[in-house]
Motif scaffolding. Structure first.
Motif, PDB file in Angstrom:
ATOM      1  N   ALA A   1     -11.744  -1.155  -2.544  1.00 34.07           N
ATOM      2  CA  ALA A   1     -11.836  -1.900  -1.291  1.00 34.07           C
ATOM      3  C   ALA A   1     -10.794  -1.424  -0.285  1.00 34.07           C
ATOM      4  CB  ALA A   1     -11.665  -3.396  -1.562  1.00 34.07           C
ATOM      5  N   ALA A   2      -9.579  -1.124  -0.754  1.00 33.88           N
ATOM      6  CA  ALA A   2      -8.525  -0.633   0.143  1.00 33.88           C
ATOM      7  C   ALA A   2      -8.920   0.713   0.751  1.00 33.88           C
ATOM      8  CB  ALA A   2      -7.205  -0.515  -0.612  1.00 33.88           C
ATOM      9  N   ALA A   3      -9.503   1.587  -0.072  1.00 31.18           N
ATOM     10  CA  ALA A   3      -9.946   2.888   0.428  1.00 31.18           C
ATOM     11  C   ALA A   3     -11.078   2.726   1.435  1.00 31.18           C
ATOM     12  CB  ALA A   3     -10.395   3.767  -0.739  1.00 31.18           C
ATOM     13  N   ASN A   4     -12.029   1.851   1.121  1.00 25.73           N
ATOM     14  CA  ASN A   4     -13.142   1.601   2.038  1.00 25.73           C
ATOM     15  C   ASN A   4     -12.651   1.000   3.355  1.00 25.73           C
ATOM     16  OD1 ASN A   4     -15.118   2.518   0.251  1.00 25.73           O
ATOM     17  ND2 ASN A   4     -15.358   0.516  -0.696  1.00 25.73           N
ATOM     18  N   LEU A   5     -11.642   0.127   3.267  1.00 23.32           N
ATOM     19  CA  LEU A   5     -11.092  -0.491   4.468  1.00 23.32           C
ATOM     20  C   LEU A   5     -10.444   0.562   5.361  1.00 23.32           C
ATOM     21  CD1 LEU A   5     -10.682  -3.269   5.800  1.00 23.32           C
ATOM     22  CD2 LEU A   5      -8.463  -3.395   4.643  1.00 23.32           C
ATOM     23  N   LEU A   6      -9.784   1.535   4.751  1.00 25.54           N
ATOM     24  CA  LEU A   6      -9.187   2.624   5.522  1.00 25.54           C
ATOM     25  C   LEU A   6     -10.255   3.429   6.247  1.00 25.54           C
ATOM     26  CD1 LEU A   6      -6.622   4.280   6.197  1.00 25.54           C
ATOM     27  CD2 LEU A   6      -7.056   5.623   4.130  1.00 25.54           C
ATOM     28  N   VAL A   7     -11.358   3.705   5.565  1.00 24.74           N
ATOM     29  CA  VAL A   7     -12.441   4.474   6.177  1.00 24.74           C
ATOM     30  C   VAL A   7     -13.089   3.704   7.321  1.00 24.74           C
ATOM     31  CG1 VAL A   7     -14.713   5.502   5.774  1.00 24.74           C
ATOM     32  CG2 VAL A   7     -12.899   5.812   4.087  1.00 24.74           C
TER      33      VAL A   7
ATOM     34  N   GLY B   1     -18.168  -3.362   7.233  1.00 23.78           N
ATOM     35  CA  GLY B   1     -17.309  -2.737   6.230  1.00 23.78           C
ATOM     36  C   GLY B   1     -15.915  -3.339   6.221  1.00 23.78           C
ATOM     37  N   THR B   2     -15.359  -3.578   7.409  1.00 25.43           N
ATOM     38  CA  THR B   2     -14.035  -4.182   7.490  1.00 25.43           C
ATOM     39  C   THR B   2     -14.054  -5.598   6.930  1.00 25.43           C
ATOM     40  OG1 THR B   2     -13.483  -2.861   9.453  1.00 25.43           O
ATOM     41  CG2 THR B   2     -12.162  -4.844   9.046  1.00 25.43           C
ATOM     42  N   PHE B   3     -15.101  -6.351   7.269  1.00 21.97           N
ATOM     43  CA  PHE B   3     -15.187  -7.743   6.823  1.00 21.97           C
ATOM     44  C   PHE B   3     -15.274  -7.848   5.308  1.00 21.97           C
ATOM     45  CE2 PHE B   3     -18.032 -11.201   5.448  1.00 21.97           C
ATOM     46  CZ  PHE B   3     -17.242 -12.290   5.790  1.00 21.97           C
ATOM     47  N   ILE B   4     -16.210  -7.137   4.705  1.00 25.56           N
ATOM     48  CA  ILE B   4     -16.442  -7.316   3.268  1.00 25.56           C
ATOM     49  C   ILE B   4     -15.297  -6.755   2.434  1.00 25.56           C
ATOM     50  CG2 ILE B   4     -17.754  -5.159   2.935  1.00 25.56           C
ATOM     51  CD1 ILE B   4     -19.565  -6.766   1.027  1.00 25.56           C
ATOM     52  N   ASN B   5     -14.686  -5.655   2.876  1.00 22.22           N
ATOM     53  CA  ASN B   5     -13.561  -5.103   2.112  1.00 22.22           C
ATOM     54  C   ASN B   5     -12.295  -5.930   2.288  1.00 22.22           C
ATOM     55  OD1 ASN B   5     -14.517  -2.492   0.801  1.00 22.22           O
ATOM     56  ND2 ASN B   5     -15.201  -2.173   2.902  1.00 22.22           N
TER      57      ASN B   5
ATOM     58  N   SER C   1     -21.296   9.281   4.511  1.00 21.21           N
ATOM     59  CA  SER C   1     -20.047   9.093   3.776  1.00 21.21           C
ATOM     60  C   SER C   1     -19.268   7.898   4.322  1.00 21.21           C
ATOM     61  CB  SER C   1     -19.192  10.369   3.838  1.00 21.21           C
ATOM     62  OG  SER C   1     -18.794  10.660   5.166  1.00 21.21           O
ATOM     63  N   LYS C   2     -19.260   7.714   5.638  1.00 22.01           N
ATOM     64  CA  LYS C   2     -18.577   6.551   6.217  1.00 22.01           C
ATOM     65  C   LYS C   2     -19.293   5.256   5.862  1.00 22.01           C
ATOM     66  CE  LYS C   2     -16.298   8.745  10.212  1.00 22.01           C
ATOM     67  NZ  LYS C   2     -16.643  10.137   9.916  1.00 22.01           N
ATOM     68  N   ALA C   3     -20.614   5.316   5.723  1.00 28.54           N
ATOM     69  CA  ALA C   3     -21.379   4.116   5.371  1.00 28.54           C
ATOM     70  C   ALA C   3     -21.060   3.640   3.961  1.00 28.54           C
ATOM     71  CB  ALA C   3     -22.873   4.397   5.498  1.00 28.54           C
ATOM     72  N   SER C   4     -20.411   4.477   3.159  1.00 24.10           N
ATOM     73  CA  SER C   4     -20.024   4.055   1.808  1.00 24.10           C
ATOM     74  C   SER C   4     -19.084   2.857   1.857  1.00 24.10           C
ATOM     75  CB  SER C   4     -19.349   5.207   1.062  1.00 24.10           C
ATOM     76  OG  SER C   4     -18.115   5.554   1.677  1.00 24.10           O
ATOM     77  N   ALA C   5     -18.388   2.677   2.986  1.00 24.68           N
ATOM     78  CA  ALA C   5     -17.496   1.526   3.132  1.00 24.68           C
ATOM     79  C   ALA C   5     -18.264   0.218   3.080  1.00 24.68           C
ATOM     80  CB  ALA C   5     -16.726   1.621   4.451  1.00 24.68           C
ATOM     81  N   VAL C   6     -19.587   0.272   3.275  1.00 30.16           N
ATOM     82  CA  VAL C   6     -20.423  -0.930   3.205  1.00 30.16           C
ATOM     83  C   VAL C   6     -21.124  -1.024   1.862  1.00 30.16           C
ATOM     84  CG1 VAL C   6     -22.468  -2.077   4.118  1.00 30.16           C
ATOM     85  CG2 VAL C   6     -20.779  -1.134   5.685  1.00 30.16           C
ATOM     86  N   TYR C   7     -21.850   0.037   1.455  1.00 32.07           N
ATOM     87  CA  TYR C   7     -22.656  -0.140   0.261  1.00 32.07           C
ATOM     88  C   TYR C   7     -21.880   0.008  -1.038  1.00 32.07           C
ATOM     89  CZ  TYR C   7     -23.624   4.901   1.189  1.00 32.07           C
ATOM     90  OH  TYR C   7     -23.534   6.232   1.494  1.00 32.07           O
TER      91      TYR C   7
END
Length: 351
Positions: free
Chosen positions: A86-92, A57-61, A301-307
């Motif tokens: 992407a910024a929101a996903n990176l925070l998560v 998640g950190t890498f792709i965002n 919900s945390k996995a949303s940072a990836v998909y």
């Protein structure tokens, strides 16, 4: 060695073994492993899963943000919203997934009560921005392709204003537990923190806060997404019918239909478990449940940072091409045929 007094759980953090809120354990999730809630293998499996979410998640965002900064052609109004997502996903991923990986490894929340409140707030903030960003993306597609406002042009300034709205509303929605309306406490296996949705302490009015989150932070975005994408599909089907001889238009309709289904399903997979489980708990006081199952919605919900970025960014050929080029794995291809075909279809939409 910790004495009995140190082992007592502060009043602010009730850890119910069932929904009976009088059943307060003395095994503080901030001091000792919560092995009474699950076996060691479960904790370690969750730690591995959170590690994967954190790394990927950190890498792709981060790559999404870096690409947008480097390539000017990505700085369109739609991509500004994707950047916000992407910024929101990176925070998560950096706060929520990394913290959960560490705490699941130790089988309790090793960072303490204050860090629990901070982590709960930051993850909820990122989650709310992500939710509303998905709704804004759907709204933008509806405006651009269906043209309900005629010749209105959705400009970058409008996209920036929408992004600012997502952060404003996210702060408005996630801050109340810091000031007494509900609270952030360990949830599930007690290794991650979120809003208190399973106790009935009237001091915090947890039920009303859960209903607020469900209505304005789940139901409204979901309704927006379903309405906008359904209108988009209707418009594309009408265009495809009017241009039955056009292979590119027919292909656009099929591809966009597939993408809409994936987007809606992604939203539901991400947030439906959390919202429905919290709502069930609020409306079924007194019914016992296994806290291990309470951990599953949080992980989804945390996995949303990836998909989320996989659906909205990697499937975007323009973004994908720039990502590959940045990693030295591809050249500069043009935009995808889907995007071009959708543009073609949008020209015959309602004026």
């Amino acid at each position: 060695m910790k004495g009995k007094r140190d082992m007592e759980l502060p009043e602010d953090f009730w850890i119910p073994v069932s929904l009976d809120t009088n059943n307060i354990t003395s095994l503080s999730p901030f001091l000792v492993p919560q092995d009474h809630l699950g076996d060691t293998a479960t904790f370690y499996a969750m730690a591995v899963f959170m590690l994967f979410i954190f790394i990927f998640g950190t890498f792709i965002n981060a790559l999404t943000i870096a690409c947008t900064i480097q390539y000017k052609k990505l700085r369109s109004h739609l991509n500004y919203i994707l950047l916000n997502l992407a910024a929101a996903n990176l925070l998560v991923s950096t706060v929520g997934s990394f913290t959960a990986c560490c705490t699941f490894s130790f089988r309790y929340f090793i960072f303490g009560a204050l860090a629990c409140k901070i982590e709960g707030f930051m993850v909820t903030l990122g989650g709310m921005v992500s939710l509303w960003s998905l709704a804004v993306i759907a709204f933008e597609r509806w405006l651009v392709i269906c043209k309900p406002l005629g010749n209105f042009i959705f400009k970058p300034d409008h996209a920036i204003a929408c992004c600012a709205f997502t952060w404003f509303f996210a702060v408005f929605a996630s801050a109340p537990p810091l000031f007494g309306w509900s609270r952030y406490i360990p949830e599930g296996l007690q290794c991650s923190c979120g809003p208190d949705w399973y106790t009935t302490n009237n001091k915090y009015n947890n039920e009303s806060y859960v209903m607020f989150l469900f209505c304005f932070c789940f139901a409204v975005p979901l309704t927006t997404i379903i309405f906008c994408y359904s209108q988009l599909l209707i418009t594309l089907k009408m265009a495809a019918k009017a241009q039955a001889e056009s292979a590119s238009t027919q292909k656009a309709e099929r591809e966009v239909t597939r993408m809409v289904v994936i987007m809606v399903l992604g939203f539901l997979v991400c947030w439906m478990p959390y919202a429905s489980f919290a709502l069930w708990v609020v409306n079924n006081r007194g019914q016992s449940f296994d806290l291990r199952f309470a951990t599953i919605p949080s992980c989804f919900s945390k996995a949303s940072a990836v998909y989320n970025p996989v659906i909205y960014v990697v499937f975007n050929k323009q973004f994908r091409t720039c990502m590959l080029a940045m990693m030295g794995m591809g050249g500069g291809e043009e935009e995808s045929s889907t995007t071009q075909s959708v543009t073609e279809v949008s020209k015959v939409g309602p004026a």
